[in-house]
Design an enzyme around this catalytic site. Structure first.
Site, short mmCIF file in Angstrom:
data_model
loop_
_atom_site.label_atom_id
_atom_site.label_comp_id
_atom_site.label_asym_id
_atom_site.label_seq_id
_atom_site.Cartn_x
_atom_site.Cartn_y
_atom_site.Cartn_z
N SER A 216 0.84 -1.19 0.00
CA SER A 216 0.00 0.00 0.00
C SER A 216 0.88 1.25 0.00
O SER A 216 1.72 1.40 -0.89
CB SER A 216 -0.96 -0.05 1.19
N ASP A 363 -8.58 -4.63 -6.88
CA ASP A 363 -8.16 -3.64 -5.88
C ASP A 363 -9.11 -2.45 -5.93
O ASP A 363 -9.32 -1.85 -6.98
CB ASP A 363 -6.73 -3.19 -6.17
N HIS A 395 -8.04 -4.91 -2.08
CA HIS A 395 -6.81 -4.34 -1.55
C HIS A 395 -6.44 -4.93 -0.19
O HIS A 395 -5.30 -5.36 0.03
CB HIS A 395 -6.97 -2.82 -1.44
#
Length: 443
Positions: A216, A363, A395
């Site tokens: 991330s 995602d 995600h």
């Protein structure tokens, strides 16, 4: 009774696990009996060690200024496999190419990789630079402080269990510039240079080598670092980098999250990035409503919050309502240029270190097509990449689903434990459908 001013909490429904502060940020754990066994570091904003020394600007990037040995009382640190912890303060570079400095926290395992070899004098000790996403413009929520109370994902302990040392940089820098990829990339690289320079003399590690790992926002710092490395740190030879859940373009992702459960990330990002750009920060202050239900004071409350707190506070808030001109205020030419410069990956350079990149096809924070395009560009220009596109989950899911493969990639490039099959040159894309079995331990 020990009072804690900081709690490490996991929120399963949001993107990142961050440290949550009590309302009184000055309250720290107290040493009840005076024997020093219950002490914690002070907040970075009040820590006299967390400062660069006089004349520091003249040093070259990566120069070690200070080493704080026994930084944590390890008997109180709930991270697996930790033997000792030290911190390094070093010279780096900010987003405008000015001198800045950074801090990294290094965890040493009970049994290091080279402890188990018969020729430890020639052993190459693996060090993982682990870019933990902490998603906040609050300096006092930096990993160097918060990790005293544990880690959110268990990944530090897993890496230590394989015998690697783990370095966790405060890659947002002393201004807590969340979202500013340029300074994050520079600090990540300089943290590695500093640790590699420090450990031979200070800790007797003769042949250290390093690899990077980030997911991330930690992936953004890692990816920026490998783009910068060939020119910014040409003598630094990284063993590899694992990059997951990447956001190649903040210009795309920002509007995607502006009215969602993770709206707080956008608020933190606007504050964090403009901390590197004085003119844009000045403009920002003129475009936020001075009063009313969405006002400048409430907007900047985020700079006193951990990432976790801001996710809760701004959840499903329309961030653009804070601005007099709405979304258009963030599209003003100076702001747009800043966001493009900081938030567009793939424009800084071509990575020359082996990369394992992994992303959920679904995602929900960034389009998979942008990651596909980024990797295709790198591959066409000679990069060495294994790319996993997971058709299971989003995600948050890929954070867990990609963990074992990331550790195995580290085993490939650093040695130790299982390995991941990796192309000797060029690129390979693998489409898979994989969900980590919650009953199967990750090691």
């Amino acid at each position: 009774m020990v009072r804690l001013g900081l709690l490490l909490l996991r929120v399963a429904t949001v993107t990142e696990a961050i440290w949550q502060f009590s309302p009184d940020l000055t309250v720290l754990a107290q040493d009840d009996d005076g024997d020093g066994t219950e002490s914690y570091l002070p907040l970075p904003s009040t820590d006299s060690w967390y400062r660069a020394p006089e004349g520091w600007e003249e040093a070259t990037p990566g120069t070690v200024f200070k080493i704080r040995k026994n930084a944590y009382n390890v008997s109180l640190v709930p991270i697996a496999n930790v033997k000792e912890v030290f911190q390094v303060l070093f010279r780096s570079t900010d987003s405008l190419e000015n001198a800045t400095w950074g801090v990294t926290t290094v965890f040493v395992p009970h049994r290091s990789q080279c402890d188990s070899t018969t020729s430890s004098a020639n052993c190459s000790q693996g060090i993982v630079s682990y870019q933990l996403p902490y998603d906040t413009s609050c300096l006092d929520a930096s990993p160097s402080f918060g990790l005293q109370w544990g880690e959110p994902y268990g990944e530090i302990g897993m890496a230590l269990g394989r015998g690697w040392w783990v370095s966790v940089p405060d890659f947002e820098g002393p201004l807590a510039s969340y979202g500013a990829n340029i300074v994050a990339g520079y600090i990540t690289l300089d943290s590695v240079r500093a640790v590699l320079a420090a450990v031979p003399d200070a800790f007797g590690v003769k042949h250290p080598r390093a690899a990077l790992w980030g997911y991330s926002n930690g992936a953004s710092a890692t990816e920026a670092a490998v783009e910068f490395a060939p020119k910014y740190a040409p003598a630094l030879k990284l063993a590899g980098a694992a990059i997951g859940g990447l956001t190649p373009s903040q210009i795309t992702s920002g509007p995607m999250i502006a009215r969602t459960q993770v709206s707080g990330l956008l608020v933190q990002g606007i504050i964090g990035i403009t901390s590197q750009y004085p003119k844009q920060r000045e403009y920002l202050l003129t475009r936020l409503h001075p009063s009313g239900p969405y006002n400048v004071t409430e907007f900047f409350w985020a700079s006193y919050m951990s990432g976790w707190q801001s996710l809760l506070y701004y959840s499903y808030v329309d961030v653009f309502q804070y601005f007099i001109g709405g979304q258009a205020d963030l599209e003003e030419p100076g702001m747009a240029a800043m966001f493009y410069r900081e938030g567009t990956l793939g424009v800084f350079g071509i990575p020359d270190t082996p990369l394992f990149m992994y992303q959920a096809v679904e995602d929900d924070l960034t389009p998979i097509a942008e990651t596909d395009s980024l990797i295709q560009n790198f591959c066409e220009k000679g990069s060495n990449i294994l790319y996993h596109r997971n058709h299971w989950g989003g995600h948050n899911d890929e954070l867990t689903n990609g963990r074992q493969r990331s550790l195995d990639f580290m085993g490939t490039v650093l040695g130790g434990g299982d390995v991941l099959e990796f192309p000797s040159s060029g690129c390979k894309t693998v489409n898979l459908t994989f969900m980590q079995d919650p009953q199967k331990p990750i090691v």
